[in-house]
Scaffold this motif. Structure first.
Motif, PDB file in Angstrom:
ATOM      1  N   ARG A  75      12.649  -7.037 -30.526  1.00 13.56           N
ATOM      2  CA  ARG A  75      11.893  -6.633 -29.345  1.00 13.56           C
ATOM      3  C   ARG A  75      11.735  -7.856 -28.463  1.00 13.56           C
ATOM      4  O   ARG A  75      11.227  -8.885 -28.909  1.00 13.56           O
ATOM      5  CB  ARG A  75      10.533  -6.089 -29.767  1.00 13.56           C
ATOM      6  CG  ARG A  75       9.730  -5.582 -28.607  1.00 13.56           C
ATOM      7  CD  ARG A  75       8.523  -4.800 -29.094  1.00 13.56           C
ATOM      8  NE  ARG A  75       7.912  -4.166 -27.945  1.00 13.56           N
ATOM      9  CZ  ARG A  75       6.637  -4.319 -27.610  1.00 13.56           C
ATOM     10  NH1 ARG A  75       5.841  -5.062 -28.338  1.00 13.56           N
ATOM     11  NH2 ARG A  75       6.159  -3.725 -26.564  1.00 13.56           N
ATOM     12  N   PRO A  76      12.188  -7.778 -27.216  1.00 10.43           N
ATOM     13  CA  PRO A  76      12.075  -8.942 -26.339  1.00 10.43           C
ATOM     14  C   PRO A  76      10.621  -9.276 -26.025  1.00 10.43           C
ATOM     15  O   PRO A  76       9.757  -8.407 -26.058  1.00 10.43           O
ATOM     16  CB  PRO A  76      12.819  -8.519 -25.074  1.00 10.43           C
ATOM     17  CG  PRO A  76      12.813  -7.029 -25.092  1.00 10.43           C
ATOM     18  CD  PRO A  76      12.761  -6.618 -26.536  1.00 10.43           C
ATOM     19  N   LEU A 100       8.586  -9.055 -40.652  1.00 10.75           N
ATOM     20  CA  LEU A 100       8.387  -9.362 -39.240  1.00 10.75           C
ATOM     21  C   LEU A 100       8.503 -10.854 -39.016  1.00 10.75           C
ATOM     22  O   LEU A 100       8.070 -11.651 -39.852  1.00 10.75           O
ATOM     23  CB  LEU A 100       7.008  -8.894 -38.787  1.00 10.75           C
ATOM     24  CG  LEU A 100       6.786  -7.391 -38.792  1.00 10.75           C
ATOM     25  CD1 LEU A 100       5.308  -7.076 -38.697  1.00 10.75           C
ATOM     26  CD2 LEU A 100       7.527  -6.755 -37.642  1.00 10.75           C
ATOM     27  N   GLU A 101       9.074 -11.192 -37.873  1.00 10.81           N
ATOM     28  CA  GLU A 101       9.158 -12.600 -37.478  1.00 10.81           C
ATOM     29  C   GLU A 101       8.752 -12.690 -36.014  1.00 10.81           C
ATOM     30  O   GLU A 101       9.261 -11.963 -35.165  1.00 10.81           O
ATOM     31  CB  GLU A 101      10.578 -13.120 -37.653  1.00 10.81           C
ATOM     32  CG  GLU A 101      10.729 -14.565 -37.289  1.00 10.81           C
ATOM     33  CD  GLU A 101      12.150 -15.077 -37.492  1.00 10.81           C
ATOM     34  OE1 GLU A 101      12.484 -16.088 -36.855  1.00 10.81           O
ATOM     35  OE2 GLU A 101      12.912 -14.468 -38.269  1.00 10.81           O
ATOM     36  N   GLN A 102       7.786 -13.581 -35.742  1.00  7.69           N
ATOM     37  CA  GLN A 102       7.346 -13.805 -34.375  1.00  7.69           C
ATOM     38  C   GLN A 102       6.858 -15.236 -34.257  1.00  7.69           C
ATOM     39  O   GLN A 102       6.082 -15.708 -35.090  1.00  7.69           O
ATOM     40  CB  GLN A 102       6.228 -12.826 -33.986  1.00  7.69           C
ATOM     41  CG  GLN A 102       5.857 -12.946 -32.518  1.00  7.69           C
ATOM     42  CD  GLN A 102       4.901 -11.866 -32.055  1.00  7.69           C
ATOM     43  OE1 GLN A 102       3.807 -11.727 -32.582  1.00  7.69           O
ATOM     44  NE2 GLN A 102       5.314 -11.107 -31.051  1.00  7.69           N
ATOM     45  N   ASP A 103       7.336 -15.931 -33.201  1.00  7.64           N
ATOM     46  CA  ASP A 103       6.889 -17.286 -32.914  1.00  7.64           C
ATOM     47  C   ASP A 103       7.058 -18.195 -34.139  1.00  7.64           C
ATOM     48  O   ASP A 103       6.138 -18.909 -34.534  1.00  7.64           O
ATOM     49  CB  ASP A 103       5.434 -17.255 -32.445  1.00  7.64           C
ATOM     50  CG  ASP A 103       5.044 -18.536 -31.705  1.00  7.64           C
ATOM     51  OD1 ASP A 103       5.948 -19.216 -31.166  1.00  7.64           O
ATOM     52  OD2 ASP A 103       3.845 -18.848 -31.679  1.00  7.64           O
ATOM     53  N   ASP A 104       8.231 -18.132 -34.757  1.00  8.12           N
ATOM     54  CA  ASP A 104       8.581 -18.942 -35.942  1.00  8.12           C
ATOM     55  C   ASP A 104       7.687 -18.670 -37.141  1.00  8.12           C
ATOM     56  O   ASP A 104       7.589 -19.482 -38.054  1.00  8.12           O
ATOM     57  CB  ASP A 104       8.573 -20.442 -35.614  1.00  8.12           C
ATOM     58  CG  ASP A 104       9.632 -20.797 -34.589  1.00  8.12           C
ATOM     59  OD1 ASP A 104      10.724 -20.179 -34.625  1.00  8.12           O
ATOM     60  OD2 ASP A 104       9.382 -21.673 -33.754  1.00  8.12           O
ATOM     61  N   LEU A 116      -0.812  -8.617 -36.684  1.00  6.80           N
ATOM     62  CA  LEU A 116      -1.002  -8.460 -35.246  1.00  6.80           C
ATOM     63  C   LEU A 116       0.230  -9.012 -34.536  1.00  6.80           C
ATOM     64  O   LEU A 116       0.629 -10.153 -34.775  1.00  6.80           O
ATOM     65  CB  LEU A 116      -2.255  -9.225 -34.783  1.00  6.80           C
ATOM     66  CG  LEU A 116      -2.544  -9.234 -33.290  1.00  6.80           C
ATOM     67  CD1 LEU A 116      -2.852  -7.835 -32.784  1.00  6.80           C
ATOM     68  CD2 LEU A 116      -3.699 -10.188 -32.992  1.00  6.80           C
ATOM     69  N   ILE A 117       0.829  -8.218 -33.659  1.00 10.85           N
ATOM     70  CA  ILE A 117       1.999  -8.614 -32.878  1.00 10.85           C
ATOM     71  C   ILE A 117       1.565  -8.741 -31.422  1.00 10.85           C
ATOM     72  O   ILE A 117       0.889  -7.873 -30.886  1.00 10.85           O
ATOM     73  CB  ILE A 117       3.123  -7.549 -32.991  1.00 10.85           C
ATOM     74  CG1 ILE A 117       3.549  -7.361 -34.437  1.00 10.85           C
ATOM     75  CG2 ILE A 117       4.301  -7.890 -32.103  1.00 10.85           C
ATOM     76  CD1 ILE A 117       4.169  -8.564 -35.077  1.00 10.85           C
ATOM     77  N   ASP A 118       1.988  -9.813 -30.769  1.00  6.62           N
ATOM     78  CA  ASP A 118       1.672 -10.089 -29.370  1.00  6.62           C
ATOM     79  C   ASP A 118       2.895  -9.762 -28.519  1.00  6.62           C
ATOM     80  O   ASP A 118       3.973 -10.308 -28.747  1.00  6.62           O
ATOM     81  CB  ASP A 118       1.300 -11.566 -29.231  1.00  6.62           C
ATOM     82  CG  ASP A 118       0.786 -11.941 -27.857  1.00  6.62           C
ATOM     83  OD1 ASP A 118       1.052 -11.211 -26.875  1.00  6.62           O
ATOM     84  OD2 ASP A 118       0.118 -12.978 -27.753  1.00  6.62           O
ATOM     85  N   SER A 119       2.752  -8.879 -27.539  1.00  4.89           N
ATOM     86  CA  SER A 119       3.893  -8.446 -26.722  1.00  4.89           C
ATOM     87  C   SER A 119       4.453  -9.554 -25.831  1.00  4.89           C
ATOM     88  O   SER A 119       5.537  -9.414 -25.288  1.00  4.89           O
ATOM     89  CB  SER A 119       3.511  -7.249 -25.852  1.00  4.89           C
ATOM     90  OG  SER A 119       2.588  -7.637 -24.853  1.00  4.89           O
ATOM     91  N   ARG A 120       3.737 -10.660 -25.699  1.00 10.19           N
ATOM     92  CA  ARG A 120       4.250 -11.755 -24.875  1.00 10.19           C
ATOM     93  C   ARG A 120       5.375 -12.505 -25.572  1.00 10.19           C
ATOM     94  O   ARG A 120       6.109 -13.247 -24.947  1.00 10.19           O
ATOM     95  CB  ARG A 120       3.128 -12.736 -24.524  1.00 10.19           C
ATOM     96  CG  ARG A 120       2.017 -12.095 -23.710  1.00 10.19           C
ATOM     97  CD  ARG A 120       0.887 -13.068 -23.489  1.00 10.19           C
ATOM     98  NE  ARG A 120       0.501 -13.653 -24.758  1.00 10.19           N
ATOM     99  CZ  ARG A 120      -0.151 -14.808 -24.888  1.00 10.19           C
ATOM    100  NH1 ARG A 120      -0.498 -15.480 -23.829  1.00 10.19           N
ATOM    101  NH2 ARG A 120      -0.464 -15.277 -26.078  1.00 10.19           N
ATOM    102  N   LEU A 121       5.487 -12.324 -26.895  1.00  9.68           N
ATOM    103  CA  LEU A 121       6.481 -13.041 -27.687  1.00  9.68           C
ATOM    104  C   LEU A 121       7.509 -12.070 -28.243  1.00  9.68           C
ATOM    105  O   LEU A 121       7.183 -10.931 -28.575  1.00  9.68           O
ATOM    106  CB  LEU A 121       5.789 -13.767 -28.854  1.00  9.68           C
ATOM    107  CG  LEU A 121       4.629 -14.681 -28.484  1.00  9.68           C
ATOM    108  CD1 LEU A 121       3.901 -15.134 -29.740  1.00  9.68           C
ATOM    109  CD2 LEU A 121       5.133 -15.869 -27.684  1.00  9.68           C
ATOM    110  N   SER A 122       8.759 -12.536 -28.374  1.00 12.29           N
ATOM    111  CA  SER A 122       9.758 -11.672 -28.994  1.00 12.29           C
ATOM    112  C   SER A 122       9.408 -11.483 -30.468  1.00 12.29           C
ATOM    113  O   SER A 122       8.692 -12.294 -31.062  1.00 12.29           O
ATOM    114  CB  SER A 122      11.159 -12.262 -28.825  1.00 12.29           C
ATOM    115  OG  SER A 122      11.259 -13.479 -29.511  1.00 12.29           O
ATOM    116  N   CYS A 123       9.913 -10.401 -31.040  1.00  9.20           N
ATOM    117  CA  CYS A 123       9.594 -10.064 -32.423  1.00  9.20           C
ATOM    118  C   CYS A 123      10.830  -9.464 -33.083  1.00  9.20           C
ATOM    119  O   CYS A 123      11.532  -8.666 -32.470  1.00  9.20           O
ATOM    120  CB  CYS A 123       8.452  -9.053 -32.451  1.00  9.20           C
ATOM    121  SG  CYS A 123       7.973  -8.536 -34.102  1.00  9.20           S
ATOM    122  N   VAL A 124      11.086  -9.861 -34.318  1.00 13.46           N
ATOM    123  CA  VAL A 124      12.157  -9.269 -35.109  1.00 13.46           C
ATOM    124  C   VAL A 124      11.499  -8.442 -36.198  1.00 13.46           C
ATOM    125  O   VAL A 124      10.605  -8.911 -36.900  1.00 13.46           O
ATOM    126  CB  VAL A 124      13.075 -10.351 -35.715  1.00 13.46           C
ATOM    127  CG1 VAL A 124      14.129  -9.714 -36.601  1.00 13.46           C
ATOM    128  CG2 VAL A 124      13.711 -11.186 -34.616  1.00 13.46           C
TER     129      VAL A 124
END
Length: 153
Positions: A75-76, A100-104, A116-124
């Motif tokens: 997700r971009p 899940l992977e977000q912001d390293d 918690l996932i933040d839409s400002r950051l890409s997410c795998v």
């Protein structure tokens, strides 16, 4: 006279069950884009893919339940809803495991776990076998207004 939306306007149900296997990935991407979740499925890790979700819109909050077989998507960052608002997504594992992977940062979400996932950051987002999740999508501003800064959570 009530101006509240009808159930059919608040509930979205999507399933790949009746979609030919060679069209499922494209169908899924198009269908969940209606939830403002722009994603790119990884075709190599999503072979034999099937999934279903039910989403309920409650004012500015969306409640989503999803079941899926093996798949991976990216997700971009800077994903916004149709009003241009940044969102946060609480994901609660209900069965299986979601990686899940977000912001390293990497986390495995199993049954009963929450992230918690933040839409400002890409997410795998990836599932090795199958998984079920419950997700709550809400405006980032509404969350930070109530609990303060969430950067780095």
């Amino acid at each position: 006279m009530s101006s509240s939306p009808k159930e059919s306007e608040r509930v979205l149900r999507v399933s790949t069950d009746d979609v030919p296997p060679d069209r499922r990935q494209a169908y899924w991407q198009e269908a969940i884009a209606r939830l403002h979740l722009a994603v790119d499925l990884d075709p190599d890790r999503s072979a034999g893919f099937s999934a279903a979700l039910t989403a309920v819109a409650l004012d500015d909050v969306n409640l989503v339940q999803m079941q899926t077989t093996a798949m991976a998507w990216k997700r971009p960052g800077r994903a916004r809803d149709r009003g241009g608002e940044e969102r946060c997504l609480f994901i609660v594992g209900q069965g299986g495991q979601v990686d899940l992977e977000q912001d390293d940062r990497q986390v495995a979400v199993g049954s009963g776990d929450m992230v918690l996932i933040d839409s400002r950051l890409s997410c795998v987002f990836s599932v090795a076998a199958q998984a079920s999740i419950l997700a709550l999508s809400l405006p980032r501003g509404a969350l930070t207004e109530r609990i303060g800064a969430i950067d780095g959570i």
